[in-house]
Scaffold this active site. Structure first.
Site, mmCIF file in Angstrom:
data_model
loop_
_atom_site.group_PDB
_atom_site.id
_atom_site.type_symbol
_atom_site.label_atom_id
_atom_site.label_comp_id
_atom_site.label_asym_id
_atom_site.label_seq_id
_atom_site.Cartn_x
_atom_site.Cartn_y
_atom_site.Cartn_z
ATOM 1 N N CYS A 57 37.381 31.817 47.477
ATOM 2 C CA CYS A 57 36.620 32.907 48.072
ATOM 3 C C CYS A 57 37.191 33.295 49.441
ATOM 4 C CB CYS A 57 35.167 32.495 48.272
ATOM 5 S SG CYS A 57 34.206 32.340 46.756
ATOM 6 N N GLU A 59 35.518 33.817 52.178
ATOM 7 C CA GLU A 59 34.872 33.115 53.295
ATOM 8 C C GLU A 59 35.508 31.760 53.543
ATOM 9 O OE1 GLU A 59 33.497 34.587 50.699
ATOM 10 O OE2 GLU A 59 31.523 35.428 51.155
ATOM 11 N N CYS A 90 28.675 33.160 48.557
ATOM 12 C CA CYS A 90 28.222 32.349 47.428
ATOM 13 C C CYS A 90 27.734 30.990 47.934
ATOM 14 C CB CYS A 90 29.345 32.174 46.413
ATOM 15 S SG CYS A 90 30.583 30.938 46.884
HETATM 16 N N1 THU Z 1 33.939 35.931 45.988
HETATM 17 C C1 THU Z 1 34.195 35.757 47.319
HETATM 18 O O1 THU Z 1 35.334 35.866 47.765
HETATM 19 N N2 THU Z 1 33.148 35.464 48.117
HETATM 20 C C2 THU Z 1 31.856 35.319 47.703
HETATM 21 O O2 THU Z 1 30.993 34.943 48.488
HETATM 22 C C3 THU Z 1 31.499 35.611 46.319
HETATM 23 C C4 THU Z 1 32.621 35.808 45.391
HETATM 24 C C5 THU Z 1 35.056 36.220 45.108
HETATM 25 C C6 THU Z 1 35.400 35.134 44.147
HETATM 26 C C7 THU Z 1 36.057 35.907 43.038
HETATM 27 O O3 THU Z 1 37.419 36.091 43.382
HETATM 28 C C8 THU Z 1 35.364 37.249 43.054
HETATM 29 O O4 THU Z 1 34.742 37.347 44.327
HETATM 30 C C9 THU Z 1 34.310 37.436 41.976
HETATM 31 O O5 THU Z 1 33.405 36.400 41.971
#
Ligand code: THU
Length: 136
Positions: A57, A59, A90
């Site tokens: 992710c 973050e 998330c």
């Molecule tokens: N994702 C993030 O980068 N941050 C979050 O807090 C939620 C999800 C990304 C993970 C994945 O690459 C895409 O978003 C879809 O879930």
């Protein structure tokens, strides 16, 4: 990346990082800008992988980059997406962020101009903390 222009506008930094996202599978691009208490801003983006669980992710990318630069305390996170509604971090990212900044201000912005604000302790009221490890 960290420089004074980003520190002036963490939202712009998060949006710029979003454009570097590698998201060929979900097509959900995320940028994050984490501000350390000295005012410096470090960014991250989501980086997906053909082995889906290996993706990371935005973050936690920003957090890892910031810690690698010597930062341990943060006061603001901005998350940028192209979603209709602003999206909070998330669960795994909430836990990772709480290790360093349980009272972090979290702002989500969208390319459509929408914004939502939270405090991390509201998003994750009962984190597992370093102190939790001593309760054995
Ligand atoms: N994702 C993030 O980068 N941050 C979050 O807090 C939620 C999800 C990304 C993970 C994945 O690459 C895409 O978003 C879809 O879930």
């Amino acid at each position: 990346m960290t420089d004074s222009r980003q520190a002036d506008d963490p939202g712009a930094a998060a949006l710029a990082a979003m454009h570097h996202a590698y998201a060929p599978y979900s097509h959900f691009r995320v940028g994050a800008a984490l501000r350390a208490i000295d005012g410096s801003v470090v960014t991250g983006c989501n980086v997906e992988n053909a082995s889906f669980p290996a993706g990371t992710c935005a973050e936690r990318g920003a957090l890892a980059a910031a810690v690698a630069r010597g930062h341990r305390a943060f006061d603001l996170l901005v998350v940028a997406t192209e979603a209709t509604d602003p999206t909070p971090p998330c669960g795994m990212c909430r836990q990772a962020l709480a290790e360093f900044a349980p009272s972090l201000q979290v702002v989500a912005i969208t390319t459509g101009g929408r914004r939502a604000d939270w405090v991390l302790s509201d998003l994750l009221p009962q984190p597992f903390t370093p102190a939790s490890l001593s309760h054995t």
